[in-house]
Design a protein around this motif. Sequence first.
Motif, mmCIF file in Angstrom:
data_model
loop_
_atom_site.group_PDB
_atom_site.id
_atom_site.type_symbol
_atom_site.label_atom_id
_atom_site.label_comp_id
_atom_site.label_asym_id
_atom_site.label_seq_id
_atom_site.Cartn_x
_atom_site.Cartn_y
_atom_site.Cartn_z
ATOM 1 N N ASN A 2 -3.775 -11.746 -17.462
ATOM 2 C CA ASN A 2 -3.010 -12.292 -18.580
ATOM 3 C C ASN A 2 -3.849 -13.266 -19.406
ATOM 4 N N GLU A 3 -4.574 -14.156 -18.716
ATOM 5 C CA GLU A 3 -5.391 -15.146 -19.417
ATOM 6 C C GLU A 3 -6.505 -14.492 -20.229
ATOM 7 N N GLU A 4 -7.110 -13.470 -19.653
ATOM 8 C CA GLU A 4 -8.243 -12.828 -20.318
ATOM 9 C C GLU A 4 -7.809 -11.901 -21.454
ATOM 10 N N ASN A 5 -6.652 -11.271 -21.285
ATOM 11 C CA ASN A 5 -6.274 -10.197 -22.206
ATOM 12 C C ASN A 5 -4.965 -10.425 -22.952
ATOM 13 N N GLY A 6 -4.206 -11.451 -22.561
ATOM 14 C CA GLY A 6 -2.922 -11.698 -23.209
ATOM 15 C C GLY A 6 -1.850 -10.686 -22.844
ATOM 16 N N CYS A 7 -2.018 -10.017 -21.709
ATOM 17 C CA CYS A 7 -1.026 -9.016 -21.278
ATOM 18 C C CYS A 7 0.203 -9.705 -20.685
ATOM 19 N N LYS A 8 1.345 -9.162 -20.982
ATOM 20 C CA LYS A 8 2.580 -9.657 -20.378
ATOM 21 C C LYS A 8 2.968 -8.682 -19.264
ATOM 22 N N ILE A 9 2.871 -9.160 -18.022
ATOM 23 C CA ILE A 9 3.173 -8.311 -16.878
ATOM 24 C C ILE A 9 4.054 -9.054 -15.889
ATOM 25 N N MET A 10 4.921 -8.317 -15.236
ATOM 26 C CA MET A 10 5.836 -8.863 -14.235
ATOM 27 C C MET A 10 5.567 -8.187 -12.905
ATOM 28 N N SER A 11 5.562 -8.977 -11.820
ATOM 29 C CA SER A 11 5.278 -8.423 -10.501
ATOM 30 C C SER A 11 6.558 -8.220 -9.709
ATOM 31 N N SER A 12 6.482 -7.307 -8.746
ATOM 32 C CA SER A 12 7.621 -7.001 -7.890
ATOM 33 C C SER A 12 7.666 -7.955 -6.701
ATOM 34 N N VAL A 13 8.762 -7.895 -5.950
ATOM 35 C CA VAL A 13 8.844 -8.593 -4.669
ATOM 36 C C VAL A 13 7.890 -7.886 -3.705
ATOM 37 N N PRO A 14 7.131 -8.625 -2.891
ATOM 38 C CA PRO A 14 6.181 -7.967 -1.985
ATOM 39 C C PRO A 14 6.878 -7.066 -0.974
ATOM 40 N N GLY A 15 6.290 -5.904 -0.746
ATOM 41 C CA GLY A 15 6.752 -5.020 0.315
ATOM 42 C C GLY A 15 5.875 -5.225 1.542
ATOM 43 N N PHE A 16 6.479 -5.259 2.717
ATOM 44 C CA PHE A 16 5.744 -5.514 3.965
ATOM 45 C C PHE A 16 5.950 -4.336 4.905
ATOM 46 N N ALA A 17 4.861 -3.853 5.518
ATOM 47 C CA ALA A 17 4.985 -2.728 6.445
ATOM 48 C C ALA A 17 3.868 -2.779 7.483
ATOM 49 N N ILE A 18 4.147 -2.214 8.642
ATOM 50 C CA ILE A 18 3.142 -2.028 9.683
ATOM 51 C C ILE A 18 3.053 -0.536 9.949
ATOM 52 N N ASP A 19 1.885 0.034 9.693
ATOM 53 C CA ASP A 19 1.723 1.490 9.820
ATOM 54 C C ASP A 19 0.220 1.796 9.846
ATOM 55 N N THR A 20 -0.118 3.075 9.878
ATOM 56 C CA THR A 20 -1.524 3.440 9.780
ATOM 57 C C THR A 20 -2.037 3.095 8.386
ATOM 58 N N ALA A 21 -3.345 2.856 8.287
ATOM 59 C CA ALA A 21 -3.930 2.534 6.981
ATOM 60 C C ALA A 21 -3.670 3.645 5.982
ATOM 61 N N GLU A 22 -3.761 4.899 6.424
ATOM 62 C CA GLU A 22 -3.556 6.025 5.510
ATOM 63 C C GLU A 22 -2.139 6.040 4.957
ATOM 64 N N SER A 23 -1.152 5.799 5.833
ATOM 65 C CA SER A 23 0.243 5.780 5.372
ATOM 66 C C SER A 23 0.485 4.638 4.397
ATOM 67 N N LEU A 24 -0.110 3.486 4.683
ATOM 68 C CA LEU A 24 0.058 2.338 3.798
ATOM 69 C C LEU A 24 -0.542 2.605 2.420
ATOM 70 N N LEU A 25 -1.649 3.341 2.375
ATOM 71 C CA LEU A 25 -2.319 3.616 1.110
ATOM 72 C C LEU A 25 -1.626 4.699 0.289
ATOM 73 N N GLU A 26 -0.936 5.602 0.962
ATOM 74 C CA GLU A 26 -0.321 6.728 0.251
ATOM 75 C C GLU A 26 0.763 6.285 -0.730
ATOM 76 N N SER A 27 1.625 5.380 -0.311
ATOM 77 C CA SER A 27 2.782 5.001 -1.129
ATOM 78 C C SER A 27 2.410 4.431 -2.490
ATOM 79 N N PRO A 28 1.509 3.416 -2.558
ATOM 80 C CA PRO A 28 1.163 2.889 -3.886
ATOM 81 C C PRO A 28 0.465 3.898 -4.778
ATOM 82 N N ILE A 29 -0.300 4.810 -4.172
ATOM 83 C CA ILE A 29 -0.966 5.840 -4.978
ATOM 84 C C ILE A 29 0.077 6.729 -5.637
#
Length: 212
Positions: free
Chosen positions: A130-157
């Motif tokens: 935001n500081e560098e580019n003046g973008c207006k962005i809103m973040s979500s509530v953090p999601g927490f999970a315990i799983d394999t690294a591959e499973s954790l990576l699949e969802s955001p992709i």
Amino acid sequence: MQVHQLSDKDLHKLDETYTSYINKKMVPSLSKLINDDVVYHSSNTSELGLEEISKIVPQTEFNEDDVGIYINCEGDLTLGILFHLPLGKAKKLASVLVGNNENSDLTSDGRSSLSEIGNILAASLFNAINEENGCKIMSSVPGFAIDTAESLLESPIIETAMSPTFIHSHGELKCQKTDVTIYASIFQDPSESRKILAYHSLEFSKSEAQIS
């Protein structure tokens, strides 16, 4: 064969840009939170097909599950960021934050403290953008999970990809005295990465004009 939308030069510039943002805001934030020296190592930024997720999975010891904290942002830019680390190291980090025995199971306080770290680190990145580019962005509530690294990576992709390919910027936050490494993965659709590159190019041109 997938047709890539960003050139190698674009990917290198994107990697440099994210590394700059992280060193400027995220590293000092984490260092202050855990009272430790933190060093960021950027592995690379790449454009991959959805079938290539396995290429970005780190090899953790004994195939241990990972703890993951995922936050996405929307607005002028859309991106997702995942922080993850092996369960044993997550317990160690939680013990630093809440004072529990690092060999005990993660308590609700421990989980909350890890989620809050993810939230603060993501916010530091979004603030730098935001500081560098003046973008207006809103973040979500953090999601927490315990799983394999591959499973954790699949969802955001899957959440962030709107094309047959996705952009993955990966690095490691190494906490020196704590001996904990937090993996940080930023995910974007190529069209969103182009926005970052365009903003960066515009700001660079403004700086050059001011110097002249």
